[in-house]
Design a protein around this motif. Structure first.
Motif, PDB file in Angstrom:
ATOM      1  N   SER A  62       0.828  -1.217   0.000  1.00  0.00           N
ATOM      2  CA  SER A  62       0.000   0.000   0.000  1.00  0.00           C
ATOM      3  C   SER A  62       0.861   1.265   0.000  1.00  0.00           C
ATOM      4  CB  SER A  62      -0.926  -0.004   1.211  1.00  0.00           C
ATOM      5  OG  SER A  62      -0.158  -0.019   2.394  1.00  0.00           O
ATOM      6  N   HIS A  63       2.179   1.118   0.263  1.00  0.00           N
ATOM      7  CA  HIS A  63       3.067   2.295   0.269  1.00  0.00           C
ATOM      8  C   HIS A  63       3.335   2.822  -1.131  1.00  0.00           C
ATOM      9  CE1 HIS A  63       4.941   1.573   4.490  1.00  0.00           C
ATOM     10  NE2 HIS A  63       3.635   1.568   4.483  1.00  0.00           N
ATOM     11  N   CYS A  64       3.042   1.998  -2.145  1.00  0.00           N
ATOM     12  CA  CYS A  64       3.376   2.461  -3.494  1.00  0.00           C
ATOM     13  C   CYS A  64       2.246   2.256  -4.496  1.00  0.00           C
ATOM     14  CB  CYS A  64       4.638   1.758  -4.004  1.00  0.00           C
ATOM     15  SG  CYS A  64       4.361   0.062  -4.498  1.00  0.00           S
ATOM     16  N   CYS A  65       1.252   1.470  -4.106  1.00  0.00           N
ATOM     17  CA  CYS A  65       0.281   1.067  -5.129  1.00  0.00           C
ATOM     18  C   CYS A  65      -1.159   1.061  -4.625  1.00  0.00           C
ATOM     19  CB  CYS A  65       0.587  -0.343  -5.618  1.00  0.00           C
ATOM     20  SG  CYS A  65       2.211  -0.531  -6.317  1.00  0.00           S
ATOM     21  N   VAL A  66      -2.043   1.151  -5.585  1.00  0.00           N
ATOM     22  CA  VAL A  66      -3.460   0.899  -5.317  1.00  0.00           C
ATOM     23  C   VAL A  66      -3.680  -0.576  -5.645  1.00  0.00           C
ATOM     24  CG1 VAL A  66      -5.797   1.340  -6.153  1.00  0.00           C
ATOM     25  CG2 VAL A  66      -4.240   3.245  -5.771  1.00  0.00           C
ATOM     26  N   VAL A  67      -4.207  -1.319  -4.674  1.00  0.00           N
ATOM     27  CA  VAL A  67      -4.406  -2.759  -4.866  1.00  0.00           C
ATOM     28  C   VAL A  67      -5.889  -3.030  -5.130  1.00  0.00           C
ATOM     29  CG1 VAL A  67      -4.051  -5.044  -3.866  1.00  0.00           C
ATOM     30  CG2 VAL A  67      -2.520  -3.181  -3.248  1.00  0.00           C
ATOM     31  N   VAL A  68      -6.143  -3.739  -6.209  1.00  0.00           N
ATOM     32  CA  VAL A  68      -7.519  -4.050  -6.593  1.00  0.00           C
ATOM     33  C   VAL A  68      -7.634  -5.558  -6.807  1.00  0.00           C
ATOM     34  CG1 VAL A  68      -9.343  -3.613  -8.286  1.00  0.00           C
ATOM     35  CG2 VAL A  68      -7.698  -1.818  -7.771  1.00  0.00           C
ATOM     36  N   GLU A  69      -8.642  -6.163  -6.191  1.00  0.00           N
ATOM     37  CA  GLU A  69      -8.890  -7.582  -6.456  1.00  0.00           C
ATOM     38  C   GLU A  69      -9.844  -7.660  -7.641  1.00  0.00           C
ATOM     39  OE1 GLU A  69     -10.756  -9.878  -3.350  1.00  0.00           O
ATOM     40  OE2 GLU A  69     -10.385 -11.754  -4.412  1.00  0.00           O
ATOM     41  N   VAL A  70      -9.419  -8.387  -8.652  1.00  0.00           N
ATOM     42  CA  VAL A  70     -10.219  -8.494  -9.874  1.00  0.00           C
ATOM     43  C   VAL A  70     -10.587  -9.953 -10.090  1.00  0.00           C
ATOM     44  CG1 VAL A  70     -10.208  -8.150 -12.377  1.00  0.00           C
ATOM     45  CG2 VAL A  70      -9.081  -6.490 -10.906  1.00  0.00           C
ATOM     46  N   ALA A  71     -11.873 -10.205 -10.319  1.00  0.00           N
ATOM     47  CA  ALA A  71     -12.338 -11.555 -10.662  1.00  0.00           C
ATOM     48  C   ALA A  71     -12.926 -11.514 -12.068  1.00  0.00           C
ATOM     49  CB  ALA A  71     -13.393 -12.001  -9.661  1.00  0.00           C
ATOM     50  N   LEU A  72     -12.501 -12.444 -12.899  1.00  0.00           N
ATOM     51  CA  LEU A  72     -12.983 -12.476 -14.277  1.00  0.00           C
ATOM     52  C   LEU A  72     -13.700 -13.790 -14.554  1.00  0.00           C
ATOM     53  CD1 LEU A  72      -9.848 -10.919 -15.980  1.00  0.00           C
ATOM     54  CD2 LEU A  72     -12.077  -9.838 -15.750  1.00  0.00           C
ATOM     55  N   TYR A  73     -14.831 -13.680 -15.225  1.00  0.00           N
ATOM     56  CA  TYR A  73     -15.655 -14.861 -15.509  1.00  0.00           C
ATOM     57  C   TYR A  73     -15.801 -15.001 -17.024  1.00  0.00           C
ATOM     58  CZ  TYR A  73     -16.760 -14.386 -10.587  1.00  0.00           C
ATOM     59  OH  TYR A  73     -16.653 -14.286  -9.226  1.00  0.00           O
ATOM     60  N   PRO A  74     -15.443 -16.160 -17.582  1.00  0.00           N
ATOM     61  CA  PRO A  74     -15.610 -16.339 -19.030  1.00  0.00           C
ATOM     62  C   PRO A  74     -17.085 -16.198 -19.418  1.00  0.00           C
ATOM     63  CG  PRO A  74     -14.284 -18.109 -18.088  1.00  0.00           C
ATOM     64  CD  PRO A  74     -14.857 -17.345 -16.948  1.00  0.00           C
ATOM     65  N   GLY A  75     -17.306 -15.652 -20.628  1.00  0.00           N
ATOM     66  CA  GLY A  75     -18.677 -15.394 -21.093  1.00  0.00           C
ATOM     67  C   GLY A  75     -19.307 -16.615 -21.728  1.00  0.00           C
ATOM     68  N   ARG A  76     -20.133 -16.366 -22.754  1.00  0.00           N
ATOM     69  CA  ARG A  76     -20.921 -17.443 -23.361  1.00  0.00           C
ATOM     70  C   ARG A  76     -20.054 -18.505 -24.046  1.00  0.00           C
ATOM     71  NH1 ARG A  76     -25.727 -13.805 -25.955  1.00  0.00           N
ATOM     72  NH2 ARG A  76     -26.763 -13.356 -23.985  1.00  0.00           N
ATOM     73  N   ASP A  77     -18.972 -18.044 -24.671  1.00  0.00           N
ATOM     74  CA  ASP A  77     -18.131 -19.037 -25.372  1.00  0.00           C
ATOM     75  C   ASP A  77     -17.269 -19.862 -24.408  1.00  0.00           C
ATOM     76  OD1 ASP A  77     -16.540 -16.953 -24.676  1.00  0.00           O
ATOM     77  OD2 ASP A  77     -15.511 -16.760 -26.602  1.00  0.00           O
ATOM     78  N   GLY A  78     -17.330 -19.543 -23.144  1.00  0.00           N
ATOM     79  CA  GLY A  78     -16.663 -20.356 -22.115  1.00  0.00           C
ATOM     80  C   GLY A  78     -15.160 -20.193 -22.010  1.00  0.00           C
ATOM     81  N   LYS A  79     -14.598 -19.241 -22.752  1.00  0.00           N
ATOM     82  CA  LYS A  79     -13.147 -19.017 -22.680  1.00  0.00           C
ATOM     83  C   LYS A  79     -12.852 -17.532 -22.579  1.00  0.00           C
ATOM     84  CE  LYS A  79     -10.839 -22.977 -24.678  1.00  0.00           C
ATOM     85  NZ  LYS A  79      -9.958 -23.455 -25.729  1.00  0.00           N
ATOM     86  N   LEU A  80     -11.754 -17.231 -21.918  1.00  0.00           N
ATOM     87  CA  LEU A  80     -11.361 -15.827 -21.787  1.00  0.00           C
ATOM     88  C   LEU A  80      -9.839 -15.742 -21.691  1.00  0.00           C
ATOM     89  CD1 LEU A  80     -12.399 -12.890 -21.292  1.00  0.00           C
ATOM     90  CD2 LEU A  80     -12.285 -13.390 -18.863  1.00  0.00           C
TER      91      LEU A  80
END
Lengths: 230, 209
Positions: free
Chosen positions: A64-82
């Motif tokens: 936190s001394h140097c960065c903004v930390v963001v938790e990102v969750a990604l979900y594949p769409g209709r084609d099932g791949k990302l």
């Protein structure tokens, strides 16, 4: 030349991948379980922005001394791949045209090491002493000289050398890199939901508007992160 | 005779700094001049002054002499005596078996043990405080749970309590009979303290269909 058996080579590759690959965090069951989320045809995204206090609890390293930390969750769409790539994420400050890309674990670890090396410890050592002299005889007159007390007060100031701070050694940098990498968002082709932390080299300021942008396959999402109030 | 020698030595120790102090105070003009030139050189907007101070440095050798100012000397002496029984000179922190069977003492065991097991062997003192180490404060429920670092047995939690480890990433496992194992990845940094609380849940019995 005799080549190594296939199963040995396979084992080595799998073992090395298991050691090196970021594991990320455990994604929630769906994108809408995150306070900030969006769902498109090709993907779903859920986001949690960590406050400096939360980042301190989540990481041993002082990220936190140097960065903004963001938790990102990604979900594949209709084609099932990302295809997950950190380059598809951008953080914009106050809706500016120029955005900040996520920094790699290696870059963040190096930044933190330099920051730790620049700081030095200053210690103050006070001392107080009280004693008693029992007296004796004056050698000239031969009379008894009475005893008495003596007091002493002192203070010392010590300034630590550079490199003495926590997180400043090369071993610390390597450990920080391992932690950030292992908790980071795993990149590559994903057929199941993935999540992990992303580190933007931006210092958070009061009343600053931060917008996370995710663009992939012609589809774009903008999520406004909550403001830092403290 | 001994008292005379000690007296002379003490006198010498007291007089030497006094003499040096007196010498340094003999030339107050020198130090004043040095101070002036230093302040002139420090002034950012006066280039000629800075040049002047450079010229001063080219002056007589007498002005460039270093002088040592001794402001105080302290002497101390101590004597300690332990009247108790004589023990072996190193402390063994984890007690003796049942922590594994090692033929011979721990020195020889540390050589052969890594060859016999894929897990690391921790010699006595492996978790003691050391320069450049990080601290792990471990609390477990139950207190006598076994602690493993990277698969190697470290001791029981009630005896370890605090572990000092070199910077790095470790796999911590806490296990107790009839309880679920506790696993955590540890990241240890120099001078950092990490508090771990491992509460082991009772093991779930597998229901027969």
């Amino acid at each position: 030349m005799k080549s190594m058996p296939g199963w040995v080579a396979g084992f080595v590759v799998i073992a090395s991948l298991a050691v090196a690959a970021p594991k990320g965090t455990v994604p929630r069951s769906s994108a809408d379980k995150y306070a900030l989320h969006a769902v498109r045809d090709r993907f779903g995204i859920g986001v949690v922005a960590l406050s400096p206090e939360q980042a301190r609890k989540q990481f041993v390293s002082d990220v936190s001394h140097c960065c903004v930390v963001v938790e990102v969750a990604l979900y594949p769409g209709r084609d099932g791949k990302l295809d997950v790539s950190l380059n598809d994420l951008v953080l914009r400050q106050n809706n500016s045209e120029v955005g900040e890309k996520p920094a790699s674990a290696k870059v963040v670890a190096t930044k933190l090491q330099k920051k730790a090396q620049a700081t030095r410890d200053v210690s103050v050592y006070p001392s107080v002493g009280v004693g008693y002299g029992s007296g004796g005889y004056d050698p000239v007159t031969g009379t008894r000289v009475p005893g008495g007390t003596y007091k002493q007060v002192g203070v010392g100031v010590g300034i630590g050398g550079s490199g003495s701070q926590p997180g400043s050694s090369d071993k610390d940098r390597s450990t920080t890199e391992t932690e950030l990498s292992e908790k980071g968002l795993p990149e590559g082709s994903a057929s199941a939901p993935v999540s992990g932390y992303v580190y933007f080299p931006v210092m958070r300021k009061k009343n600053q508007t931060l917008t996370l942008e995710y663009a992939v396959g012609g589809e774009k999402v903008q999520l406004r992160l909550p403001q830092e109030t403290k | 005779m001994r008292e005379r020698v000690l007296g002379l030595a003490t006198l010498l120790l007291v007089l030497t700094p006094l003499h040096l102090l007196a010498q340094s105070q003999k030339h107050p003009d020198d130090s004043a001049a040095a101070n002036t030139s230093a302040s002139e050189a420090a002034a950012p907007d006066s280039a000629p002054s800075a040049k002047e101070s450079e010229n001063d440095n080219d002056g007589p050798a007498e002005k460039r002499k270093f002088r040592w100012h001794v402001s105080g000397v302290s002497l101390g002496a101590s004597y300690s005596h332990f009247s108790g029984p004589y023990y072996y000179p190193y402390a063994y922190p984890f007690g003796y078996p049942p922590f594994g069977f090692y033929p011979g003492d721990w020195v020889t065991a540390s050589f052969w043990y890594p060859m016999a097991s894929p897990y690391p062997y921790y010699a006595p003192g492996a978790f003691h405080y050391g320069d450049g180490r990080g601290e792990i404060r471990l609390t477990t429920e139950p207190k006598e749970a076994k602690v493993f670092i990277d698969g190697g047995y470290a001791g029981t939690a009630d005896k370890l309590k605090t572990l000092w480890l070199d910077p790095g990433a470790y796999d911590l496992t806490v296990a107790a009979p009839g309880r679920e194992d506790f696993h955590q990845r540890l990241y240890v940094l120099t001078g950092k303290s990490l508090k771990i609380t491992a509460k082991l849940d009772p093991e779930q019995t597998k229901e027969n269909p």
